[in-house]
Design an enzyme around this catalytic site. Sequence first.
Site, PDB file in Angstrom:
ATOM      1  N   TYR A  72       0.855  -1.201   0.000  1.00 44.82           N
ATOM      2  CA  TYR A  72       0.000   0.000   0.000  1.00 44.82           C
ATOM      3  C   TYR A  72       0.894   1.256   0.000  1.00 44.82           C
ATOM      4  O   TYR A  72       0.744   2.158  -0.818  1.00 44.82           O
ATOM      5  CB  TYR A  72      -0.911   0.013   1.236  1.00 44.82           C
ATOM      6  N   ASP A  73       1.860   1.267   0.922  1.00 45.22           N
ATOM      7  CA  ASP A  73       2.705   2.462   1.083  1.00 45.22           C
ATOM      8  C   ASP A  73       3.502   2.762  -0.194  1.00 45.22           C
ATOM      9  O   ASP A  73       3.638   3.923  -0.606  1.00 45.22           O
ATOM     10  CB  ASP A  73       3.670   2.274   2.276  1.00 45.22           C
TER      11      ASP A  73
ATOM     12  N   SER B  18     -17.513  -9.319  29.405  1.00 43.24           N
ATOM     13  CA  SER B  18     -18.619  -9.875  28.618  1.00 43.24           C
ATOM     14  C   SER B  18     -19.573 -10.534  29.614  1.00 43.24           C
ATOM     15  O   SER B  18     -19.452 -10.327  30.820  1.00 43.24           O
ATOM     16  CB  SER B  18     -18.079 -10.880  27.607  1.00 43.24           C
ATOM     17  N   MET B  19     -20.517 -11.307  29.116  1.00 42.23           N
ATOM     18  CA  MET B  19     -21.508 -11.913  30.019  1.00 42.23           C
ATOM     19  C   MET B  19     -21.585 -13.407  29.768  1.00 42.23           C
ATOM     20  O   MET B  19     -21.285 -13.864  28.662  1.00 42.23           O
ATOM     21  CB  MET B  19     -22.906 -11.336  29.731  1.00 42.23           C
TER      22      MET B  19
ATOM     23  N   LYS C 280     -30.854  -7.227  24.509  1.00 44.47           N
ATOM     24  CA  LYS C 280     -29.425  -7.316  24.180  1.00 44.47           C
ATOM     25  C   LYS C 280     -29.268  -6.827  22.736  1.00 44.47           C
ATOM     26  O   LYS C 280     -29.700  -7.465  21.788  1.00 44.47           O
ATOM     27  CB  LYS C 280     -28.920  -8.748  24.318  1.00 44.47           C
TER      28      LYS C 280
ATOM     29  N   GLU D  62     -24.124   0.467  23.941  1.00 35.87           N
ATOM     30  CA  GLU D  62     -23.928  -0.214  22.652  1.00 35.87           C
ATOM     31  C   GLU D  62     -24.028   0.806  21.522  1.00 35.87           C
ATOM     32  O   GLU D  62     -24.883   1.697  21.553  1.00 35.87           O
ATOM     33  CB  GLU D  62     -25.040  -1.269  22.501  1.00 35.87           C
TER      34      GLU D  62
ATOM     35  N   LYS E 133     -29.768 -15.792  25.172  1.00 35.56           N
ATOM     36  CA  LYS E 133     -29.573 -15.596  23.728  1.00 35.56           C
ATOM     37  C   LYS E 133     -30.728 -16.204  22.930  1.00 35.56           C
ATOM     38  O   LYS E 133     -31.158 -17.338  23.199  1.00 35.56           O
ATOM     39  CB  LYS E 133     -28.260 -16.250  23.273  1.00 35.56           C
TER      40      LYS E 133
HETATM   41  N1  LIG Z   1     -21.836  -6.781  29.344  1.00 36.07           N
HETATM   42  C1  LIG Z   1     -22.016  -6.874  28.044  1.00 36.07           C
HETATM   43  O1  LIG Z   1     -21.192  -7.359  27.278  1.00 36.07           O
HETATM   44  C2  LIG Z   1     -23.304  -6.370  27.485  1.00 36.07           C
HETATM   45  C3  LIG Z   1     -23.635  -6.358  26.167  1.00 36.07           C
HETATM   46  C4  LIG Z   1     -24.915  -5.814  25.947  1.00 36.07           C
HETATM   47  C5  LIG Z   1     -25.590  -5.644  24.715  1.00 36.07           C
HETATM   48  N2  LIG Z   1     -25.009  -6.036  23.553  1.00 36.07           N
HETATM   49  N3  LIG Z   1     -26.802  -5.070  24.660  1.00 36.07           N
HETATM   50  C6  LIG Z   1     -27.442  -4.665  25.786  1.00 36.07           C
HETATM   51  C7  LIG Z   1     -26.823  -4.828  27.018  1.00 36.07           C
HETATM   52  C8  LIG Z   1     -27.559  -4.370  28.216  1.00 36.07           C
HETATM   53  N4  LIG Z   1     -28.826  -3.965  28.060  1.00 36.07           N
HETATM   54  O2  LIG Z   1     -26.988  -4.375  29.276  1.00 36.07           O
HETATM   55  C9  LIG Z   1     -25.561  -5.396  27.093  1.00 36.07           C
HETATM   56  S1  LIG Z   1     -24.548  -5.685  28.454  1.00 36.07           S
END
Ligand SMILES: NC(=O)c1cc2c(N)ncc(C(N)=O)c2s1
Length: 322
Positions: free
Chosen positions: A41-42, A87-88, A119, A174, A314
């Site tokens: 690229y450069d 994350s969750m 979510k 988000e 999910k």
């Molecule tokens: N802790 C996370 O990774 C979260 C990810 C998300 C997401 N993608 N959308 C909504 C929430 C929410 N309402 O708390 C959260 S929390």
Amino acid sequence: MAEKLTKEQAQEQILALRAQLNVWAEQYYDRDAPTVSDREYDLTYQQLVNLESEFPELITPDSITQRVGGTVEDEFSKVRHEIPMLSMGDIFSKEELIEFDQRVQKAVGKPVDYHVELKIDGLSLALEYRLGKLFRASTRGNGSIGEDVTANARTIADIPQTLPEPLTIEVRGECLMPKAAFAKLNEKREQAGLQVFANPRNAAAGSLRQLDEKVTRERELSTFIYTYVTPPVAAIKTQQEAVHELARLGFTINETSIEASSLDQIFEFIDHYEQERDSLPYGIDGVVIKVNSLQLQEQLGNTVKVPRWEIAYKFAPEVAET
Ligand SMILES: NC(=O)c1cc2c(N)ncc(C(N)=O)c2s1
């Protein structure tokens, strides 16, 4: 000694080099999918710079050499998250939600109320304010180190640049691309012969993580803010109150959230939005169930990887439209 190019020959080569560099830059930025090495690229970029300096009358404002910063920066500066962006845990059934509730009740010794939120199918965003002014915006990155996307965040219409009070706070939520904006963007890209984005989440990521914020501005991104991170505000005792405070400060919150004192209420919420999903103007991929009391959240804390006080239920992946 190479023969001097005529102006017409130079013009032809300049246009070809610009077209090639624009394609490479678009692959690099819009889709994080570079197809050439930075070196190739450069070298090509330098060829264009040399030709344009030999024929300055052929330089036009749209040339990639005229872009602010000129060369294609290769990365964002990094931001350390003092409080990690965790994350969750994920669950996929009501039985698992019952187990989550039982774990919580066992840990705190009593039944708890929850705050139930959609979510959002976007990418996590942290916003830091200093004395009421937007100071920095960053992506989640690996949870501890994210990318500085402040210039991009300043182009997102629903992110307050100034708060109604001179607060020094951090909030998180988000960043998303609404479905209508996604459809419009992909139609434009298809007409321009560019590769389309696979889904709104990729489009949001590719649009937020743009080194040229002028591109971000065109992408109609928006946000839902759901976490008041710091500093802890004594008057805010629950997630519900935190979300109301975020709205009072001018942030966009997701109005569908509810407080739930029974699992049946949560099941009803899940069933409703699993059915309504397609009719929402933005993408969702599940429901987040949070212990409503901030004191209990603190008491429950986190495992090595995820909080013990929230869980992501999910939905089954959407069937792609054929
Ligand atoms: N802790 C996370 O990774 C979260 C990810 C998300 C997401 N993608 N959308 C909504 C929430 C929410 N309402 O708390 C959260 S929390």
